[in-house]
Design an enzyme around this catalytic site. Structure first.
Site, PDB file in Angstrom:
ATOM      1  N   TYR A  89      11.103   8.864   2.284  1.00 41.63           N
ATOM      2  CA  TYR A  89      11.178   8.009   1.455  1.00 41.63           C
ATOM      3  C   TYR A  89      12.146   8.296   0.299  1.00 41.63           C
ATOM      4  O   TYR A  89      12.181   7.624  -0.656  1.00 41.63           O
ATOM      5  CB  TYR A  89       9.736   7.524   0.897  1.00 41.63           C
ATOM      6  CG  TYR A  89       9.058   6.876   2.004  1.00 41.63           C
ATOM      7  CD1 TYR A  89       9.561   5.783   2.726  1.00 41.63           C
ATOM      8  CD2 TYR A  89       7.773   7.526   2.671  1.00 41.63           C
ATOM      9  CE1 TYR A  89       8.740   5.107   3.890  1.00 41.63           C
ATOM     10  CE2 TYR A  89       6.958   6.928   3.746  1.00 41.63           C
ATOM     11  CZ  TYR A  89       7.750   5.577   4.354  1.00 41.63           C
ATOM     12  OH  TYR A  89       6.970   5.053   5.219  1.00 41.63           O
ATOM     13  N   ARG A 143       5.378  11.158  -1.681  1.00 43.25           N
ATOM     14  CA  ARG A 143       5.172  10.817  -0.679  1.00 43.25           C
ATOM     15  C   ARG A 143       6.314  11.011   0.687  1.00 43.25           C
ATOM     16  O   ARG A 143       7.057  10.581   0.364  1.00 43.25           O
ATOM     17  CB  ARG A 143       4.712   9.443  -0.473  1.00 43.25           C
ATOM     18  CG  ARG A 143       4.351   8.826   0.852  1.00 43.25           C
ATOM     19  CD  ARG A 143       4.347   7.102   0.807  1.00 43.25           C
ATOM     20  NE  ARG A 143       3.958   6.648   2.139  1.00 43.25           N
ATOM     21  CZ  ARG A 143       3.931   5.542   2.414  1.00 43.25           C
ATOM     22  NH1 ARG A 143       4.533   4.570   1.548  1.00 43.25           N
ATOM     23  NH2 ARG A 143       3.811   5.102   3.647  1.00 43.25           N
ATOM     24  N   GLU A 162      12.347  -9.310   2.627  1.00 40.88           N
ATOM     25  CA  GLU A 162      11.668  -8.339   2.993  1.00 40.88           C
ATOM     26  C   GLU A 162      12.435  -6.979   2.774  1.00 40.88           C
ATOM     27  O   GLU A 162      13.582  -7.079   3.283  1.00 40.88           O
ATOM     28  CB  GLU A 162      11.049  -8.349   4.421  1.00 40.88           C
ATOM     29  CG  GLU A 162      10.136  -7.299   5.028  1.00 40.88           C
ATOM     30  CD  GLU A 162       9.985  -7.512   6.679  1.00 40.88           C
ATOM     31  OE1 GLU A 162      10.141  -8.614   7.135  1.00 40.88           O
ATOM     32  OE2 GLU A 162       9.874  -6.436   7.279  1.00 40.88           O
ATOM     33  N   PRO A 174       0.945  -1.103  -0.217  1.00 43.95           N
ATOM     34  CA  PRO A 174       0.016   0.042  -0.216  1.00 43.95           C
ATOM     35  C   PRO A 174       1.002   1.235   0.024  1.00 43.95           C
ATOM     36  O   PRO A 174       1.747   1.626   0.693  1.00 43.95           O
ATOM     37  CB  PRO A 174      -0.692  -0.336   1.114  1.00 43.95           C
ATOM     38  CG  PRO A 174      -1.064  -1.498   1.587  1.00 43.95           C
ATOM     39  CD  PRO A 174       0.483  -2.037   0.907  1.00 43.95           C
ATOM     40  N   ASN A 175       0.466   2.354  -0.815  1.00 46.66           N
ATOM     41  CA  ASN A 175       1.054   3.578  -0.643  1.00 46.66           C
ATOM     42  C   ASN A 175       2.359   3.736  -1.716  1.00 46.66           C
ATOM     43  O   ASN A 175       2.835   4.883  -1.801  1.00 46.66           O
ATOM     44  CB  ASN A 175       1.050   4.228   0.672  1.00 46.66           C
ATOM     45  CG  ASN A 175      -0.477   4.264   1.107  1.00 46.66           C
ATOM     46  OD1 ASN A 175      -1.289   4.804   0.681  1.00 46.66           O
ATOM     47  ND2 ASN A 175      -0.621   3.979   2.254  1.00 46.66           N
ATOM     48  N   ALA A 215       2.803  -0.783   4.978  1.00 46.08           N
ATOM     49  CA  ALA A 215       2.185  -0.800   6.265  1.00 46.08           C
ATOM     50  C   ALA A 215       1.735  -2.254   6.805  1.00 46.08           C
ATOM     51  O   ALA A 215       1.401  -2.718   7.883  1.00 46.08           O
ATOM     52  CB  ALA A 215       0.948   0.244   6.447  1.00 46.08           C
ATOM     53  N   ASN A 238       8.222  -5.255  -0.596  1.00 50.23           N
ATOM     54  CA  ASN A 238       8.092  -4.178   0.231  1.00 50.23           C
ATOM     55  C   ASN A 238       6.780  -3.957   0.805  1.00 50.23           C
ATOM     56  O   ASN A 238       5.741  -3.654   0.144  1.00 50.23           O
ATOM     57  CB  ASN A 238       8.649  -2.820  -0.229  1.00 50.23           C
ATOM     58  CG  ASN A 238       8.675  -1.708   0.881  1.00 50.23           C
ATOM     59  OD1 ASN A 238       7.776  -1.858   1.890  1.00 50.23           O
ATOM     60  ND2 ASN A 238       8.906  -0.627   0.476  1.00 50.23           N
ATOM     61  N   ARG A 296      11.987   4.660  13.541  1.00 49.09           N
ATOM     62  CA  ARG A 296      10.809   5.312  13.340  1.00 49.09           C
ATOM     63  C   ARG A 296       9.808   5.188  14.489  1.00 49.09           C
ATOM     64  O   ARG A 296      10.275   4.845  15.734  1.00 49.09           O
ATOM     65  CB  ARG A 296      10.184   5.007  12.062  1.00 49.09           C
ATOM     66  CG  ARG A 296      11.133   5.475  10.802  1.00 49.09           C
ATOM     67  CD  ARG A 296      10.651   5.212   9.481  1.00 49.09           C
ATOM     68  NE  ARG A 296       9.337   6.149   9.376  1.00 49.09           N
ATOM     69  CZ  ARG A 296       8.609   5.896   8.601  1.00 49.09           C
ATOM     70  NH1 ARG A 296       8.824   5.001   7.366  1.00 49.09           N
ATOM     71  NH2 ARG A 296       7.392   6.709   8.419  1.00 49.09           N
ATOM     72  N   HIS A 307      12.441  -2.411   2.880  1.00 48.10           N
ATOM     73  CA  HIS A 307      12.037  -1.252   3.180  1.00 48.10           C
ATOM     74  C   HIS A 307      12.980   0.017   2.986  1.00 48.10           C
ATOM     75  O   HIS A 307      14.092  -0.213   3.169  1.00 48.10           O
ATOM     76  CB  HIS A 307      11.685  -1.003   4.735  1.00 48.10           C
ATOM     77  CG  HIS A 307      10.769  -2.059   5.259  1.00 48.10           C
ATOM     78  ND1 HIS A 307       9.425  -2.204   5.327  1.00 48.10           N
ATOM     79  CD2 HIS A 307      10.932  -3.353   5.817  1.00 48.10           C
ATOM     80  CE1 HIS A 307       8.937  -3.174   5.678  1.00 48.10           C
ATOM     81  NE2 HIS A 307       9.608  -4.028   6.213  1.00 48.10           N
TER      82      HIS A 307
HETATM   83  C1  DQA Z   1       7.894   1.084   4.464  1.00 49.56           C
HETATM   84  C2  DQA Z   1       7.752   1.292   5.906  1.00 49.56           C
HETATM   85  C3  DQA Z   1       6.501   0.790   6.418  1.00 49.56           C
HETATM   86  O1  DQA Z   1       6.579   1.108   7.811  1.00 49.56           O
HETATM   87  C4  DQA Z   1       5.577   2.049   5.616  1.00 49.56           C
HETATM   88  O2  DQA Z   1       4.153   1.714   6.179  1.00 49.56           O
HETATM   89  C5  DQA Z   1       5.411   1.872   4.238  1.00 49.56           C
HETATM   90  C6  DQA Z   1       6.928   1.990   3.760  1.00 49.56           C
HETATM   91  C7  DQA Z   1       9.524   1.621   3.740  1.00 49.56           C
HETATM   92  O3  DQA Z   1       9.588   1.041   2.527  1.00 49.56           O
HETATM   93  O4  DQA Z   1      10.124   2.192   4.567  1.00 49.56           O
HETATM   94  O5  DQA Z   1       4.715   2.119   3.658  1.00 49.56           O
HETATM   95  O6  DQA Z   1       7.591  -0.169   3.972  1.00 49.56           O
END
Ligand code: DQA
Length: 143
Positions: free
Chosen positions: A22, A17, A97, A9-10, A76, A73, A106, A99
């Site tokens: 990021y 963003r 995994e 998501p997102n 959330a 990735n 954080r 990020h």
């Molecule tokens: C994320 C870290 C997550 O906590 C966050 O919700 C994201 C991006 C990252 O790539 O740093 O959407 O996965």
């Protein structure tokens, strides 16, 4: 080797963003870098992004028949989704995994991952480079 790269998501918002967290690379920029490295390493990649948990679960199931592993990735969903953990365990394909941000530095709710303990490896905090390091690690694990 064939790898599916999943963005949760997102992540389609990358570039606009929270750039202080990021960075300014877009998802297209990141996918181009992944494709470049995959070609260099002789691997095939496909990409999937969804804001919908169920669509990601369906994709894991469908793609598992044609890929050797996943680079994910989860956004959330990392911190919330037992269902994603179960899907990845259920298809019996290794996954890494990744990020962009350093989730350990954080908010406290980002420190727990439902996936890390069953992942082949985890890379976080290096921005788009996390994906590239993760791809290298996944391909090595698959070798
Ligand atoms: C994320 C870290 C997550 O906590 C966050 O919700 C994201 C991006 C990252 O790539 O740093 O959407 O996965």
């Amino acid at each position: 080797m064939r790898v599916a790269v999943i963005h949760g998501p997102n992540l389609r918002l990358l570039g606009r963003r929270e750039p202080e967290v990021y960075g300014t690379d877009t998802l297209d920029d990141i996918e181009a870098a992944i494709s470049g490295l995959a070609a260099e390493l002789g691997a095939e990649v496909e990409f999937f992004q969804s804001n919908h948990e169920g669509r990601i679960l369906d994709f894991v199931d469908e793609a598992s028949g044609r890929v050797d592993g996943f680079l994910i990735n989860p956004g959330a969903l990392t911190h919330t989704s037992v269902a994603l953990r179960d899907a990845l365990l259920g298809v019996d394909r290794p996954f890494v995994e990744v990020h962009l941000s350093n989730t350990a530095g954080r908010e406290p709710f980002r420190r727990h991952s439902y996936l890390s303990d069953v992942a082949a490896g985890v890379v976080f905090g290096f921005g788009p480079e996390s994906y590239l390091l993760g791809l290298r690690g996944l391909l090595r694990a698959l070798d």
